[in-house]
Design a protein around this motif. Structure first.
Motif, mmCIF file in Angstrom:
data_model
loop_
_atom_site.group_PDB
_atom_site.id
_atom_site.type_symbol
_atom_site.label_atom_id
_atom_site.label_comp_id
_atom_site.label_asym_id
_atom_site.label_seq_id
_atom_site.Cartn_x
_atom_site.Cartn_y
_atom_site.Cartn_z
ATOM 1 N N GLY A 169 0.789 -1.229 0.000
ATOM 2 C CA GLY A 169 0.000 0.000 0.000
ATOM 3 C C GLY A 169 0.815 1.271 0.000
ATOM 4 N N GLY A 221 -3.818 0.744 -5.208
ATOM 5 C CA GLY A 221 -3.863 0.096 -3.902
ATOM 6 C C GLY A 221 -3.171 0.856 -2.794
ATOM 7 N N LEU A 222 -3.037 2.183 -2.943
ATOM 8 C CA LEU A 222 -2.394 2.976 -1.893
ATOM 9 C C LEU A 222 -3.246 3.016 -0.632
ATOM 10 C CD1 LEU A 222 -1.043 6.133 -3.758
ATOM 11 C CD2 LEU A 222 0.251 4.185 -2.906
ATOM 12 N N LEU A 223 -2.591 2.906 0.514
ATOM 13 C CA LEU A 223 -3.252 3.054 1.804
ATOM 14 C C LEU A 223 -2.981 4.428 2.394
ATOM 15 C CD1 LEU A 223 -2.370 -0.425 3.338
ATOM 16 C CD2 LEU A 223 -4.520 0.283 2.272
ATOM 17 N N ASN A 264 -8.262 4.414 -4.662
ATOM 18 C CA ASN A 264 -7.308 3.714 -3.814
ATOM 19 C C ASN A 264 -7.985 3.405 -2.486
ATOM 20 O OD1 ASN A 264 -4.539 3.554 -5.161
ATOM 21 N ND2 ASN A 264 -5.118 5.662 -5.560
ATOM 22 N N ARG A 265 -7.198 3.111 -1.457
ATOM 23 C CA ARG A 265 -7.757 2.838 -0.133
ATOM 24 C C ARG A 265 -7.179 3.795 0.894
ATOM 25 N NH1 ARG A 265 -6.203 -3.110 0.580
ATOM 26 N NH2 ARG A 265 -4.454 -2.399 -0.643
#
Length: 123
Positions: A32, A53-55, A76-77
C-alpha cells in the motif's frame, strides 16, 4: 505489475529529470505504499496513481523543486496521511481523492488549512 517496474518502463530511456508526466494507473503498490518514485523527478508536473492500492501517501518522496501541480489518487484505499502533501508538494493545485476510504471530513482538514485557495478539491 509492480510500481517500481512500471516507473522503469515509463521512463522509456529518459532520465527522471526529463519526465513531466508520469501515469502509473493500475499498477501495484507494494504494501500500500509508493515505491520507486524518487526526488530525481524534479520536473514532474502531473502524477497519476489511480487504482494502485495505496493506503497512505505518507511515504511520498519530497520531489525537490518539482512543479507537481496535478495529483490523481482516485480509487485507492487512502484513509490518512494527507498532511504530508503540503510539505512535499507545495505547488499542488489539483488533487483527486474520489473513491478512497476517507473516514470523515476531518481527514481533509490538513489540506484545507494549507491549500486555502485550493481551486479544485474532489472527494
Amino acid at each position: 505489475m509492480e510500481m517500481h517496474r512500471r516507473i522503469h518502463l515509463e521512463l522509456r530511456n529518459r532520465t527522471p529529470s526529463d519526465v513531466r508526466e508520469l501515469v502509473l494507473d493500475n499498477c501495484r503498490a507494494d504494501e500500500g505504499k509508493i515505491k520507486g518514485l524518487t526526488a530525481d523527478f524534479v520536473n514532474l508536473e502531473f502524477l497519476s496513481l489511480i487504482n494502485v492500492g495505496l493506503l497512505s501517501v505518507s511515504n511520498l518522496p519530497k520531489l525537490g523543486k518539482a512543479e507537481l501541480r496535478l495529483l490523481e489518487l482516485s480509487d485507492n484505499r487512502i484513509s490518512s496521511g494527507l498532511d504530508v502533501l503540503a510539505e512535499k508538494l507545495p505547488n499542488l493545485t489539483h488533487l483527486n481523492l474520489s473513491g478512497n476510504k476517507l473516514k470523515d471530513i476531518s481527514t481533509l482538514e490538513p489540506l484545507v488549512c494549507t491549500y486555502c485557495t485550493f481551486p479544485q478539491l474532489y472527494t
